[in-house]
Design a protein around this motif. Sequence first.
Motif, short mmCIF file in Angstrom:
data_model
loop_
_atom_site.label_atom_id
_atom_site.label_comp_id
_atom_site.label_asym_id
_atom_site.label_seq_id
_atom_site.Cartn_x
_atom_site.Cartn_y
_atom_site.Cartn_z
N LEU A 1 -10.47 17.44 51.84
CA LEU A 1 -9.25 16.62 51.92
C LEU A 1 -9.30 15.47 50.90
O LEU A 1 -8.29 15.13 50.27
CB LEU A 1 -9.08 16.08 53.33
N GLY A 2 -10.49 14.87 50.75
CA GLY A 2 -10.63 13.81 49.77
C GLY A 2 -10.31 14.29 48.37
O GLY A 2 -9.63 13.61 47.59
N ARG A 3 -10.79 15.48 48.01
CA ARG A 3 -10.51 16.03 46.69
C ARG A 3 -9.01 16.23 46.48
O ARG A 3 -8.47 15.96 45.40
CB ARG A 3 -11.24 17.36 46.51
N LEU B 1 -10.22 29.03 55.39
CA LEU B 1 -8.83 29.33 55.05
C LEU B 1 -8.20 28.18 54.26
O LEU B 1 -7.34 28.40 53.39
CB LEU B 1 -8.02 29.61 56.32
N GLY B 2 -8.63 26.94 54.55
CA GLY B 2 -8.17 25.83 53.72
C GLY B 2 -8.56 26.01 52.27
O GLY B 2 -7.76 25.77 51.35
N LEU B 3 -9.78 26.48 52.04
CA LEU B 3 -10.22 26.75 50.67
C LEU B 3 -9.41 27.86 50.02
O LEU B 3 -9.10 27.81 48.83
CB LEU B 3 -11.71 27.13 50.68
N PHE C 1 -7.66 22.14 56.67
CA PHE C 1 -8.77 21.20 56.52
C PHE C 1 -8.75 20.13 57.62
O PHE C 1 -9.80 19.72 58.12
CB PHE C 1 -8.72 20.53 55.15
N LYS C 2 -7.57 19.67 57.98
CA LYS C 2 -7.49 18.67 59.04
C LYS C 2 -7.95 19.25 60.38
O LYS C 2 -8.64 18.58 61.15
CB LYS C 2 -6.06 18.12 59.16
N LYS C 3 -7.56 20.48 60.66
CA LYS C 3 -8.01 21.12 61.90
C LYS C 3 -9.54 21.24 61.91
O LYS C 3 -10.19 21.01 62.94
CB LYS C 3 -7.37 22.50 62.05
#
Length: 824
Positions: free
Chosen positions: A676-678, A639-641, A661-663
């Motif tokens: 997250l880095g991107r 879902l982050g994507l 992404f953090k979850k």
Amino acid sequence: MTSPLQKLCPAILVGCLAATGASAQTSLEIEAMLQRSGLMQELKAANFQPPDLTVNAVKRYAIVIGNKDYEHATPLNNAINDAALVAEFLRDQGYLTHEHYNVTKIQFEEILRSALFEVDKDTEVVFYFAGHGLQIGDKNYIVPVNAALDSAYSAPFETVSLQSLVSIIGARARSQVIILDSCRDNPFGPTNVYTDISNTPTQPRTGFSTQTAPVNTLLAFSTSPGGVALDGNGKNSPYTENFVAVASSNPGMTIGGVLEETRKELYKQTYGVQVSWESSTLIKPLYFDPKTVFDVASRSPIPFSDNTSTRSLALVASSLPGAVASVVTDEESDEAPLSLTARLEEEVSIGPALTPKIAEEETPSLKVVTPPRLGRLTLSKDGGLQQPVGYSEMSKEDLENVIYIANTAQQRAVEMESTALEDTFQLATASGTRNISVSLEPHPCDVQAGDYLDPDGVGLARYPNEIAPEEAMLACGAAVAEHPENGRFHYQLGRALMAMRNFDAAEASFTKARDLGHARAWYALGDLAANEAATTGGRPNTQAPERAMALFAMGVKAGDPYAFYALGRELMRYETDIRRQREGFDLMMRALEVGHTFAMNELGYFYLNKENAFYDATRGLRYLEESAARKDIYGYNNLGLVYMRGLGDTPVDPAKAEEWFKKASVGGHPNAPTNLGRMHAKGSITGAPNYPEAVKWYDQGLERGDAWAGANAAYIIATEGVKGLDLADAALRGGKAAALRNKQAEDYARQVLAALPVKSVDQATQRILIALGQELEADGAFGAGSERALEAVSPRRPPTDPVDRLIFTAGLFWEQSKFRVDLY
């Protein structure tokens, strides 16, 4: 008097549709796959044999469901009455009967998970359903009370596939009888729904179509294919009323004979309008009446009980053999509770602990007045057949054989892992009522390394990233030493070894678990075979080797949802033959029926892939949302994507993407930190690039084996500069990334490395050698001392080119400090 014809629902005339999809039993393609792989020959050489289906089961298990109060369909007045009548009959025949009324879709998943845990090759299963049923395409579906079918994509989440149901139960049970009094009129009208792999919707139809089934299965329908059943004039439907009447009055009749006689009576009572129908693959006759079973067994040369036989591929539950409770407290007062304790197992013999205490009271007969709340009591007698202990009287001799069956079907929260299962029941004796308490303490190995949806587990579970390697190794090593013939402990030791990154030892443990009949071990061995070349890098996006596919197929035959998912994934992703792709989709649906989130994520990926001929973003998003709702880390990342890229009709939302992404990262997802880095590198979150924060997340991703994380971090450090890091830090990350098995990331990392000074590259190589235990100074001068250090850690001749030498040394680092391939 009202004629039965007046109770007939308006019929939609539908012909008899022959099933053209994958068979509910193991398909010919899977059998061919097993033969091609050579695995079957290996198993035959090792004296593996299929379970003997001609031997009578010692356990009788019944699931009875009555759905009356539909939220979006016509209520069925008799459904609960019909289910209650059948439940009473089956209970009287000694079946451990589970009654459920007005069942929702989620509750259906829980019921099937319970069967997954509680049913094994010692079990005969009867499944009865009264409620709405329909066919969509060439498949049959049972309808939960909350089903609406208000979306083209809702069928997998609002109906229950009969094909999946019989496959799940049939793979676990010795035999199964499926009875469906559910062919009413189509309750949803001409709505279009997707149930096949393709994006061609199909309209639901009245009645059921014909259907194949696994070996030793009897399918009984209240009406013929495509037909409509009657509700009846009275309290019960004509089919169920006649079925119970015939079965009750003919105790010596086979189940097949009962259904034939029911058809005759039903035909006469409904003036030929309703004709019931059956399909059977039974190997031997079955009987409802337990006394008849005993009599037949006594005349049969085949032993009735196979409790002590070698079961090879029987895939029995991994309970400790002879798990017996002991008395821990027994106050002088008869009113004080008699407390028993034992290890948490699916079955615990409590009779031997009870008998000496109760026998002192000279009680001629005993009766359970209040049953246990969290488990059930059964009595093993008459050749081994387990019969439920109800409210009828039993003798003191019976008491010796009482077994407590723990309800381990539903996974318990990790926060409760150290809490014993505590239960109580009351037993009436001549001197009064005795309160009995049972305390079942989980084994530390189950606490540390139990697996989700493990058919042979005890209900405690951790995902791979939740396993503490040292604690799990200690607990499961002790369990295996104490109980070397328990397959569950060998499997969980294998999981601990995976967490320790000792893959060879893990394979040996999984093989031992497989040999002892642990179903999940097939999937674990298949996953190892698929990742054999990836223990020093991420798994390439290619089809698993044939041996891995064959191992997954054996897991499918054993009834393991993880194997359903794994083989389904391989067939859907990589096969080009539509028949094999459909077979993969059907396996995914089977996993989905028990709430397996891996299948939901895979289906989401499948339909969101624009290069896929079946691309449908809306359909894909629905699967991902269902996965995330079940708190799955892969669902979170997916879902982050979606929010990061704006997939489907979803607008780009960096804040929501970061949250998902953090979850996922907190849960241990291998790629979420890189995502997250991107976002930080692009400035998506704060509006401007935050390179230190990006490198922090990239480093976490590299630790988990994500090659792009290292390559991207190397580029940022080399081109943008990050406080506290130098060009050797860039080279270090680039070298580790290039050593992983991701060709595109390797090429990118090599470009970065080629632009760096040789001194920085050599300094990075020296830092890795220091991490590998060599004593030298990381000064960037790769002289004789550095060469000797490299020779000391390498059995192979290293390259002389500085970049190749760095990547070679980084490969040695990954070999000794392997990341968790089981997360991929």
